[in-house]
Design an enzyme around this catalytic site. Structure first.
Site, PDB file in Angstrom:
ATOM      1  N   ALA A  11       0.749  -0.944   0.450  1.00 48.56           N
ATOM      2  CA  ALA A  11       0.239  -0.086   0.370  1.00 48.56           C
ATOM      3  C   ALA A  11       0.716   1.626  -0.155  1.00 48.56           C
ATOM      4  O   ALA A  11       0.633   2.595  -0.299  1.00 48.56           O
ATOM      5  CB  ALA A  11      -0.842  -0.242   1.251  1.00 48.56           C
ATOM      6  N   SER A  12       2.003   0.867   0.269  1.00 51.89           N
ATOM      7  CA  SER A  12       2.973   2.204   0.405  1.00 51.89           C
ATOM      8  C   SER A  12       3.557   2.798  -1.343  1.00 51.89           C
ATOM      9  O   SER A  12       3.926   2.412  -1.888  1.00 51.89           O
ATOM     10  CB  SER A  12       4.016   1.856   0.720  1.00 51.89           C
ATOM     11  OG  SER A  12       5.563   2.624   0.812  1.00 51.89           O
ATOM     12  N   THR A  13       2.976   3.942  -1.407  1.00 54.47           N
ATOM     13  CA  THR A  13       3.611   5.241  -2.008  1.00 54.47           C
ATOM     14  C   THR A  13       4.681   4.923  -2.792  1.00 54.47           C
ATOM     15  O   THR A  13       5.226   4.218  -3.915  1.00 54.47           O
ATOM     16  CB  THR A  13       3.371   6.540  -2.289  1.00 54.47           C
ATOM     17  OG1 THR A  13       3.247   6.443  -1.181  1.00 54.47           O
ATOM     18  CG2 THR A  13       1.383   6.676  -2.075  1.00 54.47           C
ATOM     19  N   SER A  15       7.508   2.768  -1.655  1.00 54.71           N
ATOM     20  CA  SER A  15       7.875   1.490  -2.127  1.00 54.71           C
ATOM     21  C   SER A  15       7.548   1.213  -3.530  1.00 54.71           C
ATOM     22  O   SER A  15       8.281   0.513  -4.145  1.00 54.71           O
ATOM     23  CB  SER A  15       7.178   0.868  -1.060  1.00 54.71           C
ATOM     24  OG  SER A  15       7.217   0.311   0.306  1.00 54.71           O
TER      25      SER A  15
END
EC number: 5.99.1.4
Length: 200
Positions: A11-13, A15
């Site tokens: 969910a990490s942008t 990443s």
């Protein structure tokens, strides 16, 4: 061969930016990547946050979305803002944890990020995830069954605990063999250099 641990939440942008290039950059330096999918949600909850800090702080969130647009242009990556944000990354994380040592882990990780941040797809959709596995030649039916096992569920929770032990508080994070922690996509090259120099 030196190695670098790559800790990421689907969910990490930021990443997304690292996941799409880390394998190529590491190969150029002769570094092996250890894939560590995990969940930031439990770590955030211990800090009293019930969602992403980018949602809690409106100014920070607005900056992040604009920065993502700039960074994706710079890196030649497509970008759309996923709705909702953050997405439910648990199913994808379980698959990636289960396959973290398989040859398809890098390609699967990139495919999930592409579906979310390039095409705006729902990465919690099991049919989508199964289709990605099939495209990679992985045994999708077996994997989708296995990720509901206690072994995988407990194992992923243990990864979150290990992330906390290492001092990880956000994603992407990179940890060298000597325990040096680097946080953020903008520290990827520095982390790779540290992983190489510690051995070289």
């Amino acid at each position: 061969m030196p190695k670098l641990s790559f800790w990421y939440d689907f969910a990490s942008t930021y990443s997304y930016l690292s996941a799409m290039r880390i394998e190529t950059l590491a190969a150029d330096r002769g570094i092996r990547i250890e894939w560590h999918p995990f969940l930031l949600g439990p770590i955030f909850k211990k800090q009293g946050w019930d969602t992403s800090p980018f949602n809690l702080n409106r100014a920070k969130g607005a900056y992040m979305w604009r920065d993502m647009e700039r960074q994706c242009v710079s890196l030649g990556l497509p970008f759309v803002r996923p709705i909702p944000f953050p997405q439910n990354s648990l199913p994808a994380a379980r698959i990636a944890y289960h396959g973290r040592r398989e040859t398809w882990i890098g390609a699967f990780t990139r495919a999930v990020y592409h579906m979310q941040f390039a095409l705006g797809e729902d990465i919690s959709n099991p049919e989508l995830l199964a289709a990605l596995l099939l495209e990679l030649g992985a045994p999708a039916k077996d994997i989708m069954h296995d990720i509901e096992s206690a072994e995988v569920k407990i194992g992923l929770r243990a990864e979150v605990a290990e992330a906390e032990r290492l001092g990880i508080f956000g994603a992407p994070s990179f940890v060298t063999e000597h325990g040096e922690l680097f946080w953020g996509n903008d520290r990827l090259d520095e982390a790779l250099d540290a992983a190489f120099m510690r051995v070289g």
